[in-house]
Design a protein around this motif. Structure first.
Motif, PDB file in Angstrom:
ATOM      1  N   ILE A   1       0.840  -1.202   0.000  1.00 57.67           N
ATOM      2  CA  ILE A   1       0.000   0.000   0.000  1.00 57.67           C
ATOM      3  C   ILE A   1       0.872   1.249   0.000  1.00 57.67           C
ATOM      4  O   ILE A   1       0.631   2.194  -0.765  1.00 57.67           O
ATOM      5  N   ALA A   2       1.911   1.259   0.845  1.00 70.44           N
ATOM      6  CA  ALA A   2       2.795   2.424   0.924  1.00 70.44           C
ATOM      7  C   ALA A   2       3.462   2.694  -0.416  1.00 70.44           C
ATOM      8  O   ALA A   2       3.517   3.841  -0.883  1.00 70.44           O
ATOM      9  N   THR A   3       3.960   1.653  -1.065  1.00 65.32           N
ATOM     10  CA  THR A   3       4.623   1.816  -2.364  1.00 65.32           C
ATOM     11  C   THR A   3       3.639   2.313  -3.415  1.00 65.32           C
ATOM     12  O   THR A   3       3.966   3.203  -4.214  1.00 65.32           O
ATOM     13  N   SER A   4       2.432   1.761  -3.429  1.00 66.12           N
ATOM     14  CA  SER A   4       1.432   2.158  -4.423  1.00 66.12           C
ATOM     15  C   SER A   4       1.035   3.620  -4.252  1.00 66.12           C
ATOM     16  O   SER A   4       0.963   4.382  -5.227  1.00 66.12           O
ATOM     17  N   VAL A   5       0.786   4.025  -3.013  1.00 62.35           N
ATOM     18  CA  VAL A   5       0.434   5.423  -2.739  1.00 62.35           C
ATOM     19  C   VAL A   5       1.580   6.349  -3.132  1.00 62.35           C
ATOM     20  O   VAL A   5       1.373   7.414  -3.727  1.00 62.35           O
ATOM     21  N   GLN A   6       2.798   5.934  -2.827  1.00 61.71           N
ATOM     22  CA  GLN A   6       3.985   6.736  -3.141  1.00 61.71           C
ATOM     23  C   GLN A   6       4.131   6.944  -4.647  1.00 61.71           C
ATOM     24  O   GLN A   6       4.372   8.066  -5.102  1.00 61.71           O
ATOM     25  N   VAL A   7       3.975   5.890  -5.414  1.00 69.69           N
ATOM     26  CA  VAL A   7       4.133   5.984  -6.874  1.00 69.69           C
ATOM     27  C   VAL A   7       3.078   6.914  -7.473  1.00 69.69           C
ATOM     28  O   VAL A   7       3.388   7.753  -8.327  1.00 69.69           O
ATOM     29  N   PHE A   8       1.848   6.791  -7.025  1.00 72.25           N
ATOM     30  CA  PHE A   8       0.762   7.588  -7.604  1.00 72.25           C
ATOM     31  C   PHE A   8       0.841   9.049  -7.182  1.00 72.25           C
ATOM     32  O   PHE A   8       0.732   9.962  -8.016  1.00 72.25           O
ATOM     33  N   THR A   9       1.031   9.299  -5.879  1.00 71.76           N
ATOM     34  CA  THR A   9       1.002  10.682  -5.402  1.00 71.76           C
ATOM     35  C   THR A   9       2.222  11.471  -5.846  1.00 71.76           C
ATOM     36  O   THR A   9       2.122  12.689  -6.051  1.00 71.76           O
ATOM     37  N   LEU A  10       3.357  10.826  -6.022  1.00 72.69           N
ATOM     38  CA  LEU A  10       4.528  11.555  -6.516  1.00 72.69           C
ATOM     39  C   LEU A  10       4.317  12.022  -7.953  1.00 72.69           C
ATOM     40  O   LEU A  10       4.836  13.071  -8.352  1.00 72.69           O
ATOM     41  N   PHE A  11       3.559  11.261  -8.721  1.00 72.66           N
ATOM     42  CA  PHE A  11       3.188  11.744 -10.050  1.00 72.66           C
ATOM     43  C   PHE A  11       2.405  13.052  -9.935  1.00 72.66           C
ATOM     44  O   PHE A  11       2.683  14.029 -10.642  1.00 72.66           O
ATOM     45  N   LEU A  12       1.418  13.087  -9.041  1.00 77.63           N
ATOM     46  CA  LEU A  12       0.616  14.294  -8.869  1.00 77.63           C
ATOM     47  C   LEU A  12       1.463  15.463  -8.378  1.00 77.63           C
ATOM     48  O   LEU A  12       1.279  16.608  -8.814  1.00 77.63           O
ATOM     49  N   ILE A  13       2.408  15.193  -7.486  1.00 76.68           N
ATOM     50  CA  ILE A  13       3.260  16.253  -6.950  1.00 76.68           C
ATOM     51  C   ILE A  13       4.164  16.834  -8.042  1.00 76.68           C
ATOM     52  O   ILE A  13       4.337  18.050  -8.143  1.00 76.68           O
ATOM     53  N   VAL A  14       4.736  15.960  -8.864  1.00 76.17           N
ATOM     54  CA  VAL A  14       5.666  16.419  -9.899  1.00 76.17           C
ATOM     55  C   VAL A  14       4.926  17.079 -11.061  1.00 76.17           C
ATOM     56  O   VAL A  14       5.328  18.145 -11.546  1.00 76.17           O
ATOM     57  N   VAL A  15       3.843  16.468 -11.521  1.00 73.59           N
ATOM     58  CA  VAL A  15       3.124  16.982 -12.681  1.00 73.59           C
ATOM     59  C   VAL A  15       2.165  18.114 -12.288  1.00 73.59           C
ATOM     60  O   VAL A  15       1.952  19.059 -13.042  1.00 73.59           O
ATOM     61  N   GLY A  16       1.596  18.020 -11.083  1.00 76.70           N
ATOM     62  CA  GLY A  16       0.748  19.087 -10.581  1.00 76.70           C
ATOM     63  C   GLY A  16      -0.593  19.218 -11.268  1.00 76.70           C
ATOM     64  O   GLY A  16      -1.197  20.293 -11.274  1.00 76.70           O
ATOM     65  N   SER A  17      -1.095  18.125 -11.846  1.00 80.18           N
ATOM     66  CA  SER A  17      -2.367  18.202 -12.571  1.00 80.18           C
ATOM     67  C   SER A  17      -3.031  16.843 -12.639  1.00 80.18           C
ATOM     68  O   SER A  17      -2.381  15.835 -12.949  1.00 80.18           O
ATOM     69  N   LEU A  18      -4.333  16.827 -12.360  1.00 82.02           N
ATOM     70  CA  LEU A  18      -5.114  15.604 -12.539  1.00 82.02           C
ATOM     71  C   LEU A  18      -5.483  15.380 -14.001  1.00 82.02           C
ATOM     72  O   LEU A  18      -5.762  14.266 -14.420  1.00 82.02           O
ATOM     73  N   GLN A  19      -5.481  16.454 -14.780  1.00 82.05           N
ATOM     74  CA  GLN A  19      -5.871  16.342 -16.190  1.00 82.05           C
ATOM     75  C   GLN A  19      -4.891  15.492 -16.988  1.00 82.05           C
ATOM     76  O   GLN A  19      -5.265  14.882 -17.988  1.00 82.05           O
ATOM     77  N   ALA A  20      -3.614  15.454 -16.538  1.00 77.67           N
ATOM     78  CA  ALA A  20      -2.611  14.671 -17.255  1.00 77.67           C
ATOM     79  C   ALA A  20      -2.671  13.184 -16.909  1.00 77.67           C
ATOM     80  O   ALA A  20      -1.974  12.371 -17.534  1.00 77.67           O
ATOM     81  N   LEU A  21      -3.510  12.830 -15.932  1.00 74.32           N
ATOM     82  CA  LEU A  21      -3.524  11.458 -15.421  1.00 74.32           C
ATOM     83  C   LEU A  21      -3.913  10.408 -16.462  1.00 74.32           C
ATOM     84  O   LEU A  21      -3.206   9.395 -16.603  1.00 74.32           O
ATOM     85  N   PRO A  22      -5.003  10.573 -17.221  1.00 71.51           N
ATOM     86  CA  PRO A  22      -5.395   9.508 -18.168  1.00 71.51           C
ATOM     87  C   PRO A  22      -4.303   9.147 -19.168  1.00 71.51           C
ATOM     88  O   PRO A  22      -4.063   7.960 -19.437  1.00 71.51           O
ATOM     89  N   ALA A  23      -3.619  10.156 -19.710  1.00 66.69           N
ATOM     90  CA  ALA A  23      -2.574   9.889 -20.703  1.00 66.69           C
ATOM     91  C   ALA A  23      -1.326   9.303 -20.076  1.00 66.69           C
ATOM     92  O   ALA A  23      -0.478   8.733 -20.782  1.00 66.69           O
ATOM     93  N   ALA A  24      -1.193   9.429 -18.751  1.00 63.97           N
ATOM     94  CA  ALA A  24       0.028   8.989 -18.072  1.00 63.97           C
ATOM     95  C   ALA A  24      -0.116   7.622 -17.415  1.00 63.97           C
ATOM     96  O   ALA A  24       0.837   7.137 -16.795  1.00 63.97           O
ATOM     97  N   LEU A  25      -1.277   6.986 -17.541  1.00 62.08           N
ATOM     98  CA  LEU A  25      -1.517   5.731 -16.819  1.00 62.08           C
ATOM     99  C   LEU A  25      -0.518   4.640 -17.196  1.00 62.08           C
ATOM    100  O   LEU A  25      -0.131   3.821 -16.350  1.00 62.08           O
ATOM    101  N   GLY A  26      -0.088   4.597 -18.462  1.00 69.44           N
ATOM    102  CA  GLY A  26       0.884   3.585 -18.871  1.00 69.44           C
ATOM    103  C   GLY A  26       2.207   3.760 -18.149  1.00 69.44           C
ATOM    104  O   GLY A  26       2.783   2.781 -17.627  1.00 69.44           O
TER     105      GLY A  26
END
Length: 298
Positions: free
Chosen positions: A15-40
């Motif tokens: 759980i810790a690793t999964s949360v870390q991987v996902f939330t660091l994307f949000l912190i670095v990119v700073g946008s939820l709109q970029a999420l669908p294209a970044a799922l891969g």
């Protein structure tokens, strides 16, 4: 088989690793709109990090079977649900998979996986077996989980998606989680005193006693929470610093509530408290990612 594999992989670390991987994307990119294209890309990073996680916890169990029979008899190797040979195959396949996928993902993730794999190996495996020594053991966990993983994932996401690195948020994240991982490192041995003493594994708990270890963690984590709260007070007014202040006040209060309720003479109570610490750990990643989204979009 799958349930046994899940126990072998230590769900709270998954759980810790999964949360870390996902939330660091949000912190670095700073946008939820970029999420669908970044799922891969996020999926590749997640599978890579979960494979690394499985390697590290698997190796630790392979080298701790006799200790776990006392401290954690429910784990698959200690309980006999996996043979040593099965544990070895799972662990080393996970390690190889993590390295291959990290190589495909990019140099920053490959370096991150390689460093954490090296730290996890010398933590568990003789002749170094750093887990025998309280300070090197705690520092290795804090460096791997609190600093290297966060910095490596941030650099990886920045390389893949571009943009400016949120230096202040990542600096706060690295400092906070280094201290938080130190607390996890010293608290994880609270319920394991009997087995560690029997097998001559020196930990902060066997050296200082459970009460002193609990109080030390209180001090470290209180300082960790004081830093973002003070920064938020300096940065006020604004929605982002207000959120930073209030969220950390709530999480700090939850930690203190748990630490005052724990019964150090009851291993079940200690384990529940330790799992609460991990829940707060997950929450902190979520809080910092929300803070960054508010800051960027305000």
């Amino acid at each position: 088989m799958l349930r046994t594999l899940l126990r072998f992989s230590r769900p709270h670390t998954i759980i810790a690793t999964s949360v870390q991987v996902f939330t660091l994307f949000l912190i670095v990119v700073g946008s939820l709109q970029a999420l669908p294209a970044a799922l891969g890309s996020i999926g590749l990073a997640l599978i890579t990090c979960l494979a690394l996680n499985l390697y590290v916890v698997g190796l630790n169990q392979l080298t701790d079977v006799s200790i776990d029979r006392i401290n954690k008899p429910h784990l698959p190797l200690a309980a006999g649900d996996f043979s040593p040979q099965e544990g070895q195959r799972i662990t080393f396949v996970a390690g190889a998979l993590g390295l291959v996928l990290a190589w495909i993902a990019g140099p920053y993730l490959f370096l991150t996986v390689g460093l954490i794999m090296a730290i996890g190996t010398i933590y568990s495996v003789p002749p170094l077996r750093l887990k025998r020594f309280p300070i090197p053991a705690a520092l290795s966990i804090a460096l791997a989980r609190g600093l290297i993983a966060n910095l490596g994932l941030a650099l990886h996401y920045n390389q893949v998606f571009g943009g400016e690195i949120p230096v202040v948020t990542l600096s706060l994240l690295g400092l906070f989680f280094f201290g938080f991982a130190l607390v996890i490192a010293i608290y994880k041995d609270l319920p394991d005193r009997e087995g560690d003493q029997l097998h001559q594994i020196e930990t902060f708990t066997t050296r200082l006693g459970t009460r002193q270890v609990l109080n030390s963690g209180r001090v470290i984590l209180s300082v960790c929470y004081a830093i973002p709260m003070l920064l938020a007070l300096i940065w006020l007014p604004g929605a982002a610093p207000l959120f930073l202040l209030l969220s950390h006040a709530v999480l700090s209060a939850i930690f203190w509530w748990g630490s005052l309720r724990v019964d150090l003479g009851n291993n079940q109570s200690i384990t529940r408290f330790y799992m609460l610490i991990w829940a707060i750990f997950y929450a902190e990643f979520i809080v910092l990612s929300i803070y960054e989204l508010i800051r960027v979009n305000s």
